[in-house]
Design a protein around this motif. Structure first.
Motif, PDB file in Angstrom:
ATOM      1  N   LYS A  15      19.739 -29.019   8.510  1.00 39.99           N
ATOM      2  CA  LYS A  15      19.797 -27.569   8.595  1.00 39.99           C
ATOM      3  C   LYS A  15      18.573 -27.010   9.329  1.00 39.99           C
ATOM      4  CE  LYS A  15      20.114 -23.409   5.753  1.00 39.99           C
ATOM      5  NZ  LYS A  15      20.198 -22.881   4.365  1.00 39.99           N
ATOM      6  N   TRP A  16      17.390 -27.523   8.945  1.00 36.80           N
ATOM      7  CA  TRP A  16      16.161 -27.050   9.590  1.00 36.80           C
ATOM      8  C   TRP A  16      16.128 -27.459  11.069  1.00 36.80           C
ATOM      9  CZ3 TRP A  16      12.989 -23.397   8.327  1.00 36.80           C
ATOM     10  CH2 TRP A  16      12.858 -23.029   6.979  1.00 36.80           C
ATOM     11  N   SER A  17      16.576 -28.653  11.368  1.00 34.76           N
ATOM     12  CA  SER A  17      16.600 -29.135  12.756  1.00 34.76           C
ATOM     13  C   SER A  17      17.513 -28.271  13.611  1.00 34.76           C
ATOM     14  CB  SER A  17      17.058 -30.589  12.809  1.00 34.76           C
ATOM     15  OG  SER A  17      16.156 -31.430  12.114  1.00 34.76           O
ATOM     16  N   LEU A  18      18.691 -27.951  13.057  1.00 33.06           N
ATOM     17  CA  LEU A  18      19.622 -27.100  13.782  1.00 33.06           C
ATOM     18  C   LEU A  18      19.072 -25.695  13.963  1.00 33.06           C
ATOM     19  CD1 LEU A  18      23.019 -28.224  12.205  1.00 33.06           C
ATOM     20  CD2 LEU A  18      22.184 -28.711  14.525  1.00 33.06           C
ATOM     21  N   ILE A  29      15.876 -24.881  14.187  1.00 38.20           N
ATOM     22  CA  ILE A  29      14.822 -24.944  15.203  1.00 38.20           C
ATOM     23  C   ILE A  29      15.443 -25.060  16.591  1.00 38.20           C
ATOM     24  CG2 ILE A  29      12.930 -26.352  16.112  1.00 38.20           C
ATOM     25  CD1 ILE A  29      12.280 -27.049  13.163  1.00 38.20           C
ATOM     26  N   LEU A  30      16.473 -25.890  16.705  1.00 39.62           N
ATOM     27  CA  LEU A  30      17.155 -26.051  17.989  1.00 39.62           C
ATOM     28  C   LEU A  30      17.779 -24.730  18.437  1.00 39.62           C
ATOM     29  CD1 LEU A  30      18.182 -27.814  20.293  1.00 39.62           C
ATOM     30  CD2 LEU A  30      20.156 -28.416  18.859  1.00 39.62           C
ATOM     31  N   ALA A  31      18.386 -24.022  17.501  1.00 42.05           N
ATOM     32  CA  ALA A  31      19.005 -22.744  17.825  1.00 42.05           C
ATOM     33  C   ALA A  31      17.956 -21.729  18.288  1.00 42.05           C
ATOM     34  CB  ALA A  31      19.772 -22.199  16.621  1.00 42.05           C
ATOM     35  N   LEU A  32      16.788 -21.754  17.630  1.00 42.09           N
ATOM     36  CA  LEU A  32      15.707 -20.848  18.003  1.00 42.09           C
ATOM     37  C   LEU A  32      15.202 -21.167  19.415  1.00 42.09           C
ATOM     38  CD1 LEU A  32      13.767 -18.576  17.216  1.00 42.09           C
ATOM     39  CD2 LEU A  32      12.259 -20.316  16.206  1.00 42.09           C
ATOM     40  N   ILE A  33      15.069 -22.458  19.700  1.00 43.41           N
ATOM     41  CA  ILE A  33      14.620 -22.873  21.038  1.00 43.41           C
ATOM     42  C   ILE A  33      15.621 -22.431  22.093  1.00 43.41           C
ATOM     43  CG2 ILE A  33      14.177 -24.870  22.538  1.00 43.41           C
ATOM     44  CD1 ILE A  33      13.041 -26.299  20.044  1.00 43.41           C
ATOM     45  N   LEU A  34      16.901 -22.665  21.821  1.00 42.56           N
ATOM     46  CA  LEU A  34      17.937 -22.286  22.778  1.00 42.56           C
ATOM     47  C   LEU A  34      17.984 -20.776  22.970  1.00 42.56           C
ATOM     48  CD1 LEU A  34      20.814 -24.709  21.725  1.00 42.56           C
ATOM     49  CD2 LEU A  34      19.388 -24.842  23.778  1.00 42.56           C
ATOM     50  N   LEU A  35      17.805 -20.036  21.901  1.00 36.53           N
ATOM     51  CA  LEU A  35      17.798 -18.579  21.982  1.00 36.53           C
ATOM     52  C   LEU A  35      16.612 -18.091  22.818  1.00 36.53           C
ATOM     53  CD1 LEU A  35      18.945 -15.831  21.123  1.00 36.53           C
ATOM     54  CD2 LEU A  35      17.511 -15.974  19.055  1.00 36.53           C
ATOM     55  N   THR A  36      15.449 -18.721  22.588  1.00 38.17           N
ATOM     56  CA  THR A  36      14.251 -18.334  23.333  1.00 38.17           C
ATOM     57  C   THR A  36      14.414 -18.622  24.821  1.00 38.17           C
ATOM     58  OG1 THR A  36      12.855 -18.791  21.404  1.00 38.17           O
ATOM     59  CG2 THR A  36      11.764 -18.689  23.550  1.00 38.17           C
ATOM     60  N   VAL A  37      14.889 -19.832  25.124  1.00 38.20           N
ATOM     61  CA  VAL A  37      15.084 -20.208  26.522  1.00 38.20           C
ATOM     62  C   VAL A  37      16.140 -19.314  27.177  1.00 38.20           C
ATOM     63  CG1 VAL A  37      15.891 -22.031  28.081  1.00 38.20           C
ATOM     64  CG2 VAL A  37      14.347 -22.590  26.190  1.00 38.20           C
ATOM     65  N   GLY A  38      17.236 -19.091  26.453  1.00 34.61           N
ATOM     66  CA  GLY A  38      18.287 -18.238  26.981  1.00 34.61           C
ATOM     67  C   GLY A  38      17.814 -16.824  27.234  1.00 34.61           C
ATOM     68  N   SER A  39      17.008 -16.306  26.310  1.00 35.22           N
ATOM     69  CA  SER A  39      16.480 -14.943  26.464  1.00 35.22           C
ATOM     70  C   SER A  39      15.550 -14.861  27.669  1.00 35.22           C
ATOM     71  CB  SER A  39      15.730 -14.528  25.197  1.00 35.22           C
ATOM     72  OG  SER A  39      16.601 -14.490  24.089  1.00 35.22           O
TER      73      SER A  39
END
Length: 346
Positions: free
Chosen positions: A7-10, A12-22
């Protein structure tokens, strides 16, 4: 426990993807180009309003590298280690060296490239103000080349945002000045090679014809040969149009092409200049005494550093070139040396 780790890994991954996408969205939304055929403000402050036929004038072109490249500097985009200028003091010291070179040469016309109005890379030193306030014997125009978004690259030490352009100074007052867009890459590379433009600066002469001085800085890092060709083609159209009117035409600046016999096809900024594609009635003038540029993949070493000549002039054949030379200071303040030329209008 495994579920929590997943859950935590997902998350963190989602946060990274959101940051990069933004960030990618910000780049595309913030990206803009200035309009083509843009009238520039000129500041006239000299007592002379025209050039005289037959009189000798001196002219300099100088890519100052936004005051950030002393001789022991290496730049990341060329394979070196550093990204931004080391300090505000270092930028000011480099600009002072530039100013001493200019004052000593005392040119009648001066074409600058890579002059930062503001920039993280140049420690927010307003270089337009520095030169225009320090060289008060000159009238001037400034053409913005680009106003980049904040480039978060390299990630560990981003080069940031920069607003930069072409500064033209003259001891003769301007009639007018205009900025024209140059073709550039339209894919992701447009964020790294940045915007390109050239300025057309017009002066009167006592023959009734105009002297048209074009300040240019062509693309350095594009691998698209068609872009380089299109840039030269657009400038050539301006040259031909002005020459057909009977005007005197000079193009000066950083051509990011080898202007001598030392071309390097492995470097996007040192391929051979296509002299055979110059419009009829024009000649290429480049110095042969000392190279005008160094590769900044390493600190400057006269024995090992790659050097070349990419700075110079193109002139219409109604202008006589008396002398042209590189003014060397062993790249103390920039990765370029200034080029000084003396001319006479026929």
């Amino acid at each position: 426990m495994l579920k929590k780790i997943i859950k935590w890994s997902l998350s963190i991954l989602a946060l990274i993807l959101l940051t990069v996408g933004s960030y990618v969205a910000y780049l595309f939304l913030d990206y803009h180009r200035l309009e083509d055929n843009l009238a520039l403000e000129v500041t006239n402050q000299t007592s002379q309003d025209e050039f005289a036929v037959g009189q000798t004038y001196s002219m300099m072109t100088f890519n100052i590298g936004y005051g950030s490249y002393p001789s022991d500097y290496s730049f990341f985009m060329d394979g070196g280690d550093e990204v931004r200028a080391r300090s505000k003091k270092a930028v000011e010291e480099a600009l002072a060296i530039d100013k001493d070179l200019i004052t000593s040469a005392n040119p009648d016309l001066l074409l600058f490239q890579e002059v930062d109005l503001d920039g993280d890379r140049s420690q927010h030193v307003n270089q337009v103000d520095y030169f225009t306030q320090g060289l008060t014997d000159y009238s001037w125009s400034f053409a913005q080349n680009y106003d980049s978004s904040y480039l978060f690259y390299p990630v560990t030490d981003p080069i940031g945002q920069a607003t930069s352009g072409l500064l033209t100074l003259s001891k003769i007052n301007f009639q007018e000045a205009t900025r024209y867009q140059l073709p550039i890459d339209t894919d992701i590379n447009k964020f790294f090679d940045l915007d390109r433009a050239y300025s057309v600066n017009r002066y009167g002469t006592n023959s009734g014809a105009d002297l048209v001085v074009i300040n240019v800085h062509l693309s350095a890092y594009t691998k698209n040969a068609s872009i380089q060709k299109a840039q030269l083609a657009k400038i050539s159209q301006t040259m031909e149009s002005e020459y057909a009117k009977g005007n005197y035409v000079i193009v000066g600046g950083d051509f990011n092409h080898a202007l001598d016999d030392n071309a390097r096809n492995d470097l996007t900024w040192m391929k051979a200049f296509p002299v055979d594609q110059l419009p009829a009635g024009f000649i290429l003038a480049a110095p042969s005494n000392v190279p005008t540029v160094r590769n900044i993949d390493q600190p400057y070493n006269p024995n090992t550093t790659l050097t070349g000549t990419i700075d110079g002039f193109i002139l219409s054949d109604n202008i006589i070139v008396d002398t042209i030379e590189t003014l060397s200071n062993d790249f103390a303040s920039s990765d370029h040396h200034p080029v000084l030329m003396t001319i006479r209008l026929q």
